[in-house]
Motif scaffolding. Structure first.
Motif, PDB file in Angstrom:
ATOM      1  N   ILE A   8       0.838  -1.211   0.000  1.00 50.36           N
ATOM      2  CA  ILE A   8       0.000   0.000   0.000  1.00 50.36           C
ATOM      3  C   ILE A   8       0.866   1.251   0.000  1.00 50.36           C
ATOM      4  O   ILE A   8       0.604   2.221  -0.727  1.00 50.36           O
ATOM      5  N   TYR A   9       1.922   1.208   0.804  1.00 50.27           N
ATOM      6  CA  TYR A   9       2.843   2.358   0.854  1.00 50.27           C
ATOM      7  C   TYR A   9       3.514   2.592  -0.494  1.00 50.27           C
ATOM      8  O   TYR A   9       3.669   3.735  -0.940  1.00 50.27           O
ATOM      9  N   ILE A  10       3.911   1.496  -1.133  1.00 49.29           N
ATOM     10  CA  ILE A  10       4.560   1.599  -2.453  1.00 49.29           C
ATOM     11  C   ILE A  10       3.596   2.202  -3.478  1.00 49.29           C
ATOM     12  O   ILE A  10       3.947   3.103  -4.255  1.00 49.29           O
ATOM     13  N   ILE A  11       2.358   1.705  -3.459  1.00 51.45           N
ATOM     14  CA  ILE A  11       1.348   2.218  -4.404  1.00 51.45           C
ATOM     15  C   ILE A  11       1.059   3.693  -4.131  1.00 51.45           C
ATOM     16  O   ILE A  11       0.959   4.507  -5.057  1.00 51.45           O
ATOM     17  N   ALA A  12       0.930   4.049  -2.826  1.00 51.16           N
ATOM     18  CA  ALA A  12       0.647   5.440  -2.460  1.00 51.16           C
ATOM     19  C   ALA A  12       1.795   6.352  -2.891  1.00 51.16           C
ATOM     20  O   ALA A  12       1.576   7.461  -3.409  1.00 51.16           O
ATOM     21  N   LEU A  13       3.027   5.876  -2.692  1.00 53.27           N
ATOM     22  CA  LEU A  13       4.198   6.663  -3.089  1.00 53.27           C
ATOM     23  C   LEU A  13       4.230   6.849  -4.599  1.00 53.27           C
ATOM     24  O   LEU A  13       4.503   7.960  -5.102  1.00 53.27           O
ATOM     25  N   PHE A  14       3.925   5.767  -5.317  1.00 58.49           N
ATOM     26  CA  PHE A  14       3.906   5.833  -6.781  1.00 58.49           C
ATOM     27  C   PHE A  14       2.854   6.820  -7.283  1.00 58.49           C
ATOM     28  O   PHE A  14       3.109   7.641  -8.172  1.00 58.49           O
ATOM     29  N   LEU A  15       1.657   6.756  -6.678  1.00 65.06           N
ATOM     30  CA  LEU A  15       0.587   7.676  -7.080  1.00 65.06           C
ATOM     31  C   LEU A  15       0.948   9.124  -6.765  1.00 65.06           C
ATOM     32  O   LEU A  15       0.681  10.036  -7.567  1.00 65.06           O
ATOM     33  N   THR A  16       1.574   9.330  -5.604  1.00 64.99           N
ATOM     34  CA  THR A  16       1.979  10.686  -5.220  1.00 64.99           C
ATOM     35  C   THR A  16       2.993  11.251  -6.198  1.00 64.99           C
ATOM     36  O   THR A  16       2.893  12.407  -6.651  1.00 64.99           O
ATOM     37  N   THR A  18       3.463  10.293  -9.253  1.00 63.97           N
ATOM     38  CA  THR A  18       2.793  10.480 -10.545  1.00 63.97           C
ATOM     39  C   THR A  18       2.017  11.792 -10.581  1.00 63.97           C
ATOM     40  O   THR A  18       2.094  12.562 -11.548  1.00 63.97           O
ATOM     41  N   VAL A  19       1.248  12.048  -9.497  1.00 64.10           N
ATOM     42  CA  VAL A  19       0.448  13.283  -9.425  1.00 64.10           C
ATOM     43  C   VAL A  19       1.346  14.511  -9.469  1.00 64.10           C
ATOM     44  O   VAL A  19       1.095  15.458 -10.220  1.00 64.10           O
ATOM     45  N   PHE A  20       2.421  14.493  -8.659  1.00 66.98           N
ATOM     46  CA  PHE A  20       3.338  15.632  -8.651  1.00 66.98           C
ATOM     47  C   PHE A  20       4.048  15.790  -9.994  1.00 66.98           C
ATOM     48  O   PHE A  20       4.302  16.905 -10.451  1.00 66.98           O
ATOM     49  N   GLY A  21       4.353  14.661 -10.620  1.00 68.22           N
ATOM     50  CA  GLY A  21       5.015  14.704 -11.930  1.00 68.22           C
ATOM     51  C   GLY A  21       4.123  15.330 -12.990  1.00 68.22           C
ATOM     52  O   GLY A  21       4.558  16.178 -13.775  1.00 68.22           O
ATOM     53  N   VAL A  22       2.873  14.884 -13.010  1.00 67.88           N
ATOM     54  CA  VAL A  22       1.908  15.442 -13.977  1.00 67.88           C
ATOM     55  C   VAL A  22       1.698  16.934 -13.720  1.00 67.88           C
ATOM     56  O   VAL A  22       1.659  17.746 -14.650  1.00 67.88           O
ATOM     57  N   ALA A  23       1.557  17.289 -12.421  1.00 73.44           N
ATOM     58  CA  ALA A  23       1.359  18.701 -12.063  1.00 73.44           C
ATOM     59  C   ALA A  23       2.558  19.544 -12.495  1.00 73.44           C
ATOM     60  O   ALA A  23       2.399  20.666 -12.982  1.00 73.44           O
ATOM     61  N   PHE A  24       3.753  18.990 -12.332  1.00 75.04           N
ATOM     62  CA  PHE A  24       4.973  19.713 -12.717  1.00 75.04           C
ATOM     63  C   PHE A  24       5.019  19.926 -14.229  1.00 75.04           C
ATOM     64  O   PHE A  24       5.342  21.027 -14.697  1.00 75.04           O
ATOM     65  N   VAL A  25       4.692  18.879 -14.988  1.00 74.12           N
ATOM     66  CA  VAL A  25       4.701  18.988 -16.454  1.00 74.12           C
ATOM     67  C   VAL A  25       3.681  20.022 -16.924  1.00 74.12           C
ATOM     68  O   VAL A  25       3.963  20.849 -17.796  1.00 74.12           O
ATOM     69  N   ILE A  26       2.477  19.973 -16.340  1.00 74.61           N
ATOM     70  CA  ILE A  26       1.432  20.939 -16.719  1.00 74.61           C
ATOM     71  C   ILE A  26       1.858  22.362 -16.366  1.00 74.61           C
ATOM     72  O   ILE A  26       1.676  23.288 -17.148  1.00 74.61           O
ATOM     73  N   SER A  27       2.441  22.514 -15.171  1.00 76.67           N
ATOM     74  CA  SER A  27       2.906  23.829 -14.735  1.00 76.67           C
ATOM     75  C   SER A  27       3.982  24.380 -15.667  1.00 76.67           C
ATOM     76  O   SER A  27       3.957  25.552 -16.036  1.00 76.67           O
TER      77      SER A  27
END
Length: 235
Positions: A8-16, A18-27
């Motif tokens: 669960i921790y691994i999945i949560a870290l991966f999702l986090t 991913t979200v920050f990565g997408v936000a960074f690219v969009i920004s």
């Protein structure tokens, strides 16, 4: 349980990530697009300035009957709006904003001197307002801008020019000196007479009415003299 929690921790870290990565690219995309748009505006302003210089040279050769700067005035107003937008996006201390603002101030001075000379020679009945403001501790400057905008819309025979009192430009400093502008800003110079900030549109209108009446009277007298002269020639 430990294995499940670990997954669960691994999945949560991966999702986090991913979200920050997408936000960074969009920004980054938005910032790059915004930068390109601002650069396009800067380039457009630079081209407009070169165009204005050429138009000034052409108009300066005009006679009273040929003198028409309506297009130039519209373009100057458009340039002012673009500069306001650019200053709002980048800040007044941005080097490019400062450079373009200096150019715009010079264009205003040149337009003012040209229009004033043609008004003196041709009796167009113009009234000139020079507005000196400051971006530093000027509580009433915004109100004056609203009033002046209303005046400009209501009275087309009034020519309004705005200058930043603090701008580091010798031509503006000379204008300030010649018109005896104090540093108690804002100052509204109407046909060479300095006035402090107006508290309402009505109060400013009461001051400019005599100037408008005098200008109109001068124009009517000049028109009458020209008509009489033409009539005598025809006889």
């Amino acid at each position: 349980m430990k294995k499940i929690n670990f997954k669960i921790y691994i999945i949560a870290l991966f999702l986090t990530i991913t979200v920050f990565g997408v936000a960074f690219v969009i920004s980054e995309y938005i910032n790059k697009r915004k930068t390109n748009e601002l650069k396009a505006i800067e380039d457009k302003i630079s081209i407009d300035i070169l165009s204005f210089e050429t138009q000034f040279d052409i108009i300066e050769e005009s006679s009273c009957k040929e003198f028409d700067r309506s297009t130039l005035r519209t373009e100057l107003s458009s340039l002012s709006s673009k500069l306001d937008f650019l200053e709002g996006q980048l800040g007044e201390n941005d080097p490019e904003v400062f450079r373009l603002k200096r150019y715009y101030s010079l264009l205003q001075i040149r337009d003012y001197l040209l229009t004033k000379r043609m008004n003196d020679e041709c009796d167009y009945g113009k009234v000139f307002i020079l507005y000196f403001y400051s971006n530093k501790n000027c509580a009433t400057c915004q109100t004056q801008e609203y009033i002046l905008r209303a005046i400009q819309n209501e009275y087309p025979q009034i020519e309004i020019y705005t200058f930043d009192y603090d701008i580091d430009l010798p031509a503006v400093k000379t204008l300030i000196s010649q018109h005896n502008v104090p540093n108690a800003l804002p100052i509204i110079d109407i046909n060479g007479k300095n006035y402090a900030a107006f508290d309402s549109l009505a109060s400013m209108e009461s001051v400019i009415q005599p100037f408008l009446e005098q200008a109109t009277s001068t124009t009517m007298t000049a028109t009458s003299s020209t008509a009489t002269s033409t009539s005598k020639k025809n006889q």
